[in-house]
Design an enzyme around this catalytic site. Structure first.
Site, PDB file in Angstrom:
ATOM      1  N   LYS A 145     -50.091 -28.965  57.611  1.00 44.41           N
ATOM      2  CA  LYS A 145     -51.130 -28.646  58.589  1.00 44.41           C
ATOM      3  C   LYS A 145     -52.495 -28.746  57.932  1.00 44.41           C
ATOM      4  O   LYS A 145     -52.655 -28.644  56.713  1.00 44.41           O
ATOM      5  CB  LYS A 145     -50.928 -27.239  59.172  1.00 44.41           C
ATOM      6  N   VAL A 173     -48.071 -28.770  46.849  1.00 44.01           N
ATOM      7  CA  VAL A 173     -47.707 -27.400  46.509  1.00 44.01           C
ATOM      8  C   VAL A 173     -48.981 -26.606  46.236  1.00 44.01           C
ATOM      9  O   VAL A 173     -49.879 -27.080  45.529  1.00 44.01           O
ATOM     10  CB  VAL A 173     -46.779 -27.370  45.277  1.00 44.01           C
ATOM     11  N   ALA A 174     -49.068 -25.399  46.799  1.00 38.54           N
ATOM     12  CA  ALA A 174     -50.236 -24.525  46.616  1.00 38.54           C
ATOM     13  C   ALA A 174     -51.527 -25.257  46.949  1.00 38.54           C
ATOM     14  O   ALA A 174     -52.524 -25.133  46.260  1.00 38.54           O
ATOM     15  CB  ALA A 174     -50.288 -23.975  45.189  1.00 38.54           C
ATOM     16  N   GLY A 175     -51.484 -26.039  48.041  1.00 40.39           N
ATOM     17  CA  GLY A 175     -52.617 -26.882  48.390  1.00 40.39           C
ATOM     18  C   GLY A 175     -53.353 -26.488  49.644  1.00 40.39           C
ATOM     19  O   GLY A 175     -54.231 -27.211  50.097  1.00 40.39           O
ATOM     20  N   GLY A 176     -52.987 -25.365  50.288  1.00 36.53           N
ATOM     21  CA  GLY A 176     -53.647 -24.981  51.519  1.00 36.53           C
ATOM     22  C   GLY A 176     -53.188 -25.766  52.729  1.00 36.53           C
ATOM     23  O   GLY A 176     -53.875 -25.804  53.753  1.00 36.53           O
ATOM     24  N   GLY A 191     -47.265 -25.822  52.796  1.00 37.81           N
ATOM     25  CA  GLY A 191     -46.005 -26.393  52.333  1.00 37.81           C
ATOM     26  C   GLY A 191     -44.885 -25.370  52.246  1.00 37.81           C
ATOM     27  O   GLY A 191     -43.758 -25.626  52.684  1.00 37.81           O
ATOM     28  N   ASP A 243     -48.406 -18.458  58.551  1.00 41.47           N
ATOM     29  CA  ASP A 243     -48.419 -19.866  58.941  1.00 41.47           C
ATOM     30  C   ASP A 243     -47.059 -20.400  59.366  1.00 41.47           C
ATOM     31  O   ASP A 243     -46.968 -21.520  59.871  1.00 41.47           O
ATOM     32  CB  ASP A 243     -48.932 -20.735  57.779  1.00 41.47           C
TER      33      ASP A 243
END
Length: 298
Positions: free
Chosen positions: A10, A97-100, A103, A138
């Protein structure tokens, strides 16, 4: 027998954040748009009980214990229906991963739908969304996909119409950002200020409904962006590079550190991606379209 579910990433085209609540969460007006970067979660019966494996970019950063949202989803569904969570969940990652970009939430929603299908529990959509909301803010949107307004802490969804495709470029950063850390920085930066109640911007909703990328570019916003830039100042260079390459809009995706660039069309997105790759301001670049379908059995 196994069941595979594909789940989208997203981007937040609006993320309005209220003051911290007594429970530590923040009220949000969160306009989600699902985009065509996907994780796939495969559920297979496992005689030795619940286990999680993972492959793909940055798979070594994904926890494989019961803290993984996919594992938590299987446990929650099994508990609700009184059965053993004897399942192997394999995650094929393509969402950063850990990208906002949600995931982990996508993996939770994917595992929930995969286990529901594998076990034949027959849970209703509302039941699945209720479990999703328990798992994380989310996760419900990862199940629903498309476009939606999330209120509360983001888990209460109102689905939105989209009138066309939106083309995006995503620049992946060299390291991750912790969502709780970004919210703590948001609170620190807001000390002593009156923070308004978060509300959806009608201009964002209208632009989505019309499929108008130019109008959406004017309206996009992210209240967490100053906090993300405070913790990761180098992201400013990436944003500047994307704007210079012709992006209609440039913003941090969610809590970051992935940066998102809205393009006029597929060719423009490809051109922007090429400039960003050559800029030296990010480690990788991806293109995608939205709105993408939510969690889907494949």
């Amino acid at each position: 027998m196994s069941v595979t579910v594909r789940v989208p990433a997203k981007v937040n085209v609006q993320l309005a954040v209220g003051a911290a609540r007594p429970d530590g969460f923040h009220d949000l007006a969160n306009v989600f748009l699902a985009v065509s970067l996907y994780d796939e979660v495969t559920a297979t019966p496992s005689p030795e009980g619940l286990r999680v494996t993972c492959e793909g970019p940055d798979a070594d950063q994904v926890p494989l214990d019961h803290s993984n949202l996919a594992a938590r989803a299987a446990l929650a569904l099994a508990e609700r229906y009184g059965r053993e969570p004897a399942v192997h969940l394999h995650i094929a990652k393509d969402i950063p991963v850990a990208g906002g970009m949600a995931g982990g939430s996508a993996d939770g929603a994917g595992a929930l739908l995969a286990c529901d299908t594998l076990w034949g529990t027959g849970a209703s959509r509302d039941e699945l969304l209720d479990i999703c909301a328990e798992l994380g803010s989310d996760v419900p949107f990862s199940l629903v996909g498309g476009a939606a307004l999330g209120t509360g802490r983001g888990e209460r969804l109102t689905e939105l119409e989209t009138g066309g495709d939106f083309h995006w470029v995503f620049a992946l950063a060299a390291r991750g950002l912790s969502t709780p850390a970004v919210f703590r920085e948001f609170d620190r930066l807001g000390e002593g200020r009156d923070i308004p109640e978060p509300v959806a911007d009608q201009a964002v909703l209208d632009a989505l409904a019309k499929g108008d990328a130019a109008a959406l570019a004017v309206a996009v916003s992210n209240d967490l962006q100053p906090a993300a830039l405070s913790l990761f100042p180098e992201l400013s260079d990436t944003l500047a590079a994307g704007r210079a390459a012709g992006a209609l809009a440039a913003l941090v995706s969610g809590s970051g550190p992935t940066t998102a660039f809205l393009a006029t069309d597929a060719k423009s997105a490809s051109d922007i991606a090429g400039v960003l790759r050559a800029s030296g301001t990010c480690r990788d670049v991806r293109t995608a379209m939205g709105a993408a379908a939510g969690a889907t059995v494949v």
